[in-house]
Design an enzyme around this catalytic site. Structure first.
Site, PDB file in Angstrom:
ATOM      1  CE1 TYR A   1      -3.886  -2.193   0.269  1.00 18.33           C
ATOM      2  CE2 TYR A   1      -2.570  -3.363   1.888  1.00 18.33           C
ATOM      3  CZ  TYR A   1      -3.663  -3.299   1.047  1.00 18.33           C
ATOM      4  OH  TYR A   1      -4.510  -4.367   0.987  1.00 18.33           O
TER       5      TYR A   1
ATOM      6  CE1 TYR B   1      -7.949  -6.441   3.119  1.00 15.02           C
ATOM      7  CE2 TYR B   1      -7.350  -8.211   4.621  1.00 15.02           C
ATOM      8  CZ  TYR B   1      -7.072  -7.433   3.507  1.00 15.02           C
ATOM      9  OH  TYR B   1      -5.936  -7.668   2.785  1.00 15.02           O
TER      10      TYR B   1
ATOM     11  CG  ASP C   1     -11.333 -14.520   6.841  1.00 19.47           C
ATOM     12  OD1 ASP C   1     -10.363 -14.986   7.471  1.00 19.47           O
ATOM     13  OD2 ASP C   1     -11.218 -13.606   5.998  1.00 19.47           O
TER      14      ASP C   1
ATOM     15  CE  LYS D   1      -3.294 -11.178   8.908  1.00 21.35           C
ATOM     16  NZ  LYS D   1      -4.585 -10.975   8.227  1.00 21.35           N
TER      17      LYS D   1
HETATM   18  C1  LIG Z   1      -4.963 -10.856   6.723  1.00 21.58           C
HETATM   19  C2  LIG Z   1      -6.312 -11.337   6.405  1.00 21.58           C
HETATM   20  C3  LIG Z   1      -6.593 -11.969   5.180  1.00 21.58           C
HETATM   21  C4  LIG Z   1      -5.593 -12.082   4.059  1.00 21.58           C
HETATM   22  O1  LIG Z   1      -4.471 -12.830   4.381  1.00 21.58           O
HETATM   23  P1  LIG Z   1      -3.132 -12.663   3.511  1.00 21.58           P
HETATM   24  O2  LIG Z   1      -2.230 -13.725   4.044  1.00 21.58           O
HETATM   25  O3  LIG Z   1      -2.625 -11.280   3.752  1.00 21.58           O
HETATM   26  O4  LIG Z   1      -3.501 -12.891   2.089  1.00 21.58           O
HETATM   27  C5  LIG Z   1      -7.875 -12.468   4.995  1.00 21.58           C
HETATM   28  N1  LIG Z   1      -8.819 -12.356   5.942  1.00 21.58           N
HETATM   29  C6  LIG Z   1      -8.583 -11.753   7.127  1.00 21.58           C
HETATM   30  C7  LIG Z   1      -9.660 -11.692   8.149  1.00 21.58           C
HETATM   31  C8  LIG Z   1      -7.325 -11.210   7.396  1.00 21.58           C
HETATM   32  O5  LIG Z   1      -7.107 -10.569   8.552  1.00 21.58           O
END
Ligand SMILES: *Cc1c(COP(=O)(O)O)cnc(C)c1O
Length: 426
Positions: free
Chosen positions: A21, A149, A249, A278
């Site tokens: 970014y 997100y 997610d 993550k």
């Molecule tokens: C960070 C994140 C993503 C994307 O993960 P990347 O490894 O950066 O592609 C998707 N969903 C949520 C909730 C996130 O915090």
């Protein structure tokens, strides 16, 4: 390192390397890292910074946890990559076993991917292919929440906040359905009408929707807000009613960040598909996992073409899986729940005084997450000054100033983080 050498490196970086970014012609300043360990990032001039954002939320055990690094080294001595088509290996299997131990028992079928965004892509494809396999080809769209997100790839962007950072790409994004952001916050009294718009959306478009995708409890990257668990509970019920899949997610929230191992536990729900990434490898190496119910996997597999249509080159990379195994072992031996609880307590206590600052609109804390919503954005330059004067690495985005410290952060370090946040919020 000699200073002209440093100048040359930074000059190359400025000219040739794009940062996340960031502008290529007017790049924001960057700091050269030479090592990192535990809560600390060390810069070339010897400066030590406390990493208050766990390097984008992925490091519960801090930088370079020795147990995980050792596991990567040991695996690299035998092999570091092999295609996952036609082959399998112990790290992939052992990580699978470890995941089944910590995940809801219903989620027993695992698809490995490389990153969070790719996990979201896989989950969306799985949901669409599931409906296709059931003869419901028209159910090929997703429903999501405003303020969501889910990642930066095209599919993941298309289920993220449409007016947010991705709005310029609307031309290449599929048209999905969005329900308003939940208004009832975590900890507030539940209001029945909060769920109504989603309820109406699902009823009206049930024949077009393959799945609903949500970040459970904590909307991160585009909202930095905690919503009421009842919303999630109702969503789960309504999804089952219409045989719409629920994709959770947990990429940011999974592995203890909100105080529960998975945030979905606050609502007592089990989704149909769950995305993890993550902290899965303790933040050492990229890896993601998509867990599905047996019913989802067998339905996809029973109908033509019989295969799930996805397979990345680095699927189940052995180094990453070995790191994942070591990370899950650490979660078993480390008292993360206690640590997260005491971090939460300390963040609440020490950040409370920020609420009286004129620039602070709201303070929100849950688990090892604290968010200060500001009225005015701090400038890059002022942030850099605060980082250097406090020795705490904080990095606001949009009008949110926040911390998501590693769980190993000591109480004295949490106090330093709170001080830095208070200073930055002024
Ligand atoms: C960070 C994140 C993503 C994307 O993960 P990347 O490894 O950066 O592609 C998707 N969903 C949520 C909730 C996130 O915090």
């Amino acid at each position: 390192m000699m200073s002209d050498d440093l100048a040359r490196l930074l000059d190359f970086d400025r000219t040739h390397l794009w940062h996340p970014y960031a502008s290529m012609t007017q790049p924001p300043p960057v700091n050269l890292v030479t090592s990192a360990e535990g809560t600390r990032i060390r810069l070339q001039d010897g400066t030590e910074l406390i990493d208050a954002v766990s390097s984008w939320w992925c490091m519960p055990f801090g930088h370079n946890p020795p147990e995980i690094i050792r596991a990567i080294q040991e695996q690299s001595a035998s092999f570091s990559q092999v295609m996952f088509a036609g082959f399998t290996h112990r790290p992939a299997i052992q990580l699978g076993e470890a995941l089944l131990e910590v995940c809801p028992p219903e989620l027993s079928r695992i698809f490995y991917a490389d990153t969070g965004s790719i996990a979201v892509e896989c989950a969306m494809k799985m949901a669409v292919q599931y409906q296709y396999a059931r003869g419901r080809e028209k159910r090929c769209r997703l429903a999501a929440l405003r303020g969501a997100y889910h990642g930066d790839t095209t599919g993941a962007m298309a289920v993220s906040e449409p007016e947010g950072m991705h709005r310029i790409f609307h031309g290449i994004m599929a048209g999905h359905f969005f329900a308003p952001q939940p208004q009832c916050e975590f900890g507030q009294a539940w209001q029945d009408d909060d769920f109504e718009p989603m309820e109406n959306l699902l009823e009206k478009h049930q024949d077009e929707i393959a799945a609903v995708i949500v970040e459970p409890i904590f909307q991160g990257g585009n909202a930095m807000r905690f919503y009421h668990p009842e919303y999630l509970r109702r969503l789960s019920l309504e999804c089952s009613k219409y045989e719409i899949l629920l994709i959770s997610d947990e990429i940011a929230t999974g592995f203890g960040r909100t105080g529960r191992f998975f945030a979905g536990e606050y609502a007592g729900i089990v989704p149909d598909i769950m995305c993890l990434s993550k902290a899965l490898t303790g933040g050492t190496i990229p890896l993601a996992a998509v867990l599905a119910r047996e019913s989802v996997a067998s339905c996809i597999s029973a109908a033509s073409p019989g295969e799930f249509m996805h397979g990345p080159t680095y699927m189940a990379n052995p180094l990453a899986c070995a790191a994942g195994c070591a990370a899950l072992h650490l979660f078993k031996t480390f008292d993360w729940a206690d640590r997260v609880q005491s971090i939460e307590k300390q963040l609440r206590l020490e950040l409370a005084s920020c609420c009286t600052l004129e620039n602070v609109k709201a303070l929100r804390v849950l688990g090892a997450i604290a968010v200060l919503e500001l009225r005015e954005l701090p400038s890059y330059q002022r942030m850099q000054e605060i980082v250097m004067s406090t020795g705490v690495w904080i990095r606001p985005f949009d009008h949110w100033l926040y911390t998501m410290p590693p769980f190993i952060t000591a109480p004295a370090e949490i106090s330093r983080i709170c001080n830095a946040l208070r200073l930055a919020a002024q």
